[in-house]
Design an enzyme around this catalytic site. Sequence first.
Site, short mmCIF file in Angstrom:
data_model
loop_
_atom_site.label_atom_id
_atom_site.label_comp_id
_atom_site.label_asym_id
_atom_site.label_seq_id
_atom_site.Cartn_x
_atom_site.Cartn_y
_atom_site.Cartn_z
N HIS A 302 0.79 -1.13 -0.04
CA HIS A 302 0.07 0.07 0.05
C HIS A 302 0.90 1.33 0.02
O HIS A 302 2.03 1.35 0.76
CB HIS A 302 -0.96 0.00 1.04
N ASN A 322 -3.13 8.72 5.04
CA ASN A 322 -3.82 7.49 4.37
C ASN A 322 -4.85 8.00 3.21
O ASN A 322 -5.31 9.25 3.21
CB ASN A 322 -4.34 6.63 5.23
#
Length: 355
Positions: A302, A322
């Site tokens: 990620h 994020n």
Amino acid sequence: MNSLTFIISVVALFSISNGFPATLFPNPEFQDFPIPDTVDELDPSTVVQLFIEFEREYNKEYMSPLDQAKARSIFQFNVENIIRLNQQYANTSLRFGINYYTDFSDLEFKEKVANLHVDSVSQDSQIGESAPNLENIPASFDWRDRENTVGGVSNQGYCGCSWGFTVSSVIQSAFSIQNSKFFIPSEQQLCDCAQGGNSGCSGGSVRDGFEYVKQNGIVLEENYQKHIEKHQEMYCVQQKDSIHVSNYKFIQPATSSVIQKTLLSNGPIAVGFKVSNSFRHYKSGIFSLNDCEISDNFLGWHSVTIVGYGTENEQDFWIAKNSWSPSFGEEGFFRISRNIDLCQIESKMPMFVQL
């Protein structure tokens, strides 16, 4: 005047003179779900009530009653896991909780969310200077404290396009620092158009995303909005009023101290790391678990944006933005251990851009 002093002075100046809001997308007040302290307290009626609140909070809709029942079963399994994690780390600052993805199985999460294509430094890669010459490095720093430098947290939803959200975030901050203007680039344009080695919502590369912007530019979000239908070529041609980057570089050597100095001298940085089962449930505190190296717990790669660093109770950490909505972690951000290359967040692919 050294580089750090110059940057801080410039950012402080435009924060005062232009008076932009801290973010044009204020984070909504997501509910902090109260969950039982033990699995034994998670009786069927509690599960049903929690799931109803979860559906309402995140506007969840399912194709059929069967799909809804399956999602509720996965939700219960994940909540039980969250309870056990909170029990296991009760003596630390680390907490786990319900978020947008609590109705995702680990397999769904791996396929739809954590599917970054990991970039590697090659012979033709552009390498950043080994260590910017900075003096008086502060013990802590957070670009969010400089108004209009870090934009609001987005939600990639069911789309595995973290690479596009990270590229957009880094460019947004770089533009704001250099031009004293708040610019909201289109994440959707990247996910739709920056193909090459990328596969849109099925995964992609941060480097290929930067290369697309270098060649084609990126437009304002208002000119290429989210959820636009894909594969419409008219939207993927080069457009006027787009922002380009002149270059993008890997940080080498990829050590904590060099990343720290580059963050101070250039602005927020793109990084990739291994996501574990425990991290997907992160709520607050400093994430310090190395379970990403255990094959059964590893879910995939990620990308996120490092925006700062600090120390709490003698524990060094990075601050990262994020793309799992403001409901994740600390209003969409998280803190993760620094100086130990946890889950390869420091060594694998730190990158910055030059406009």
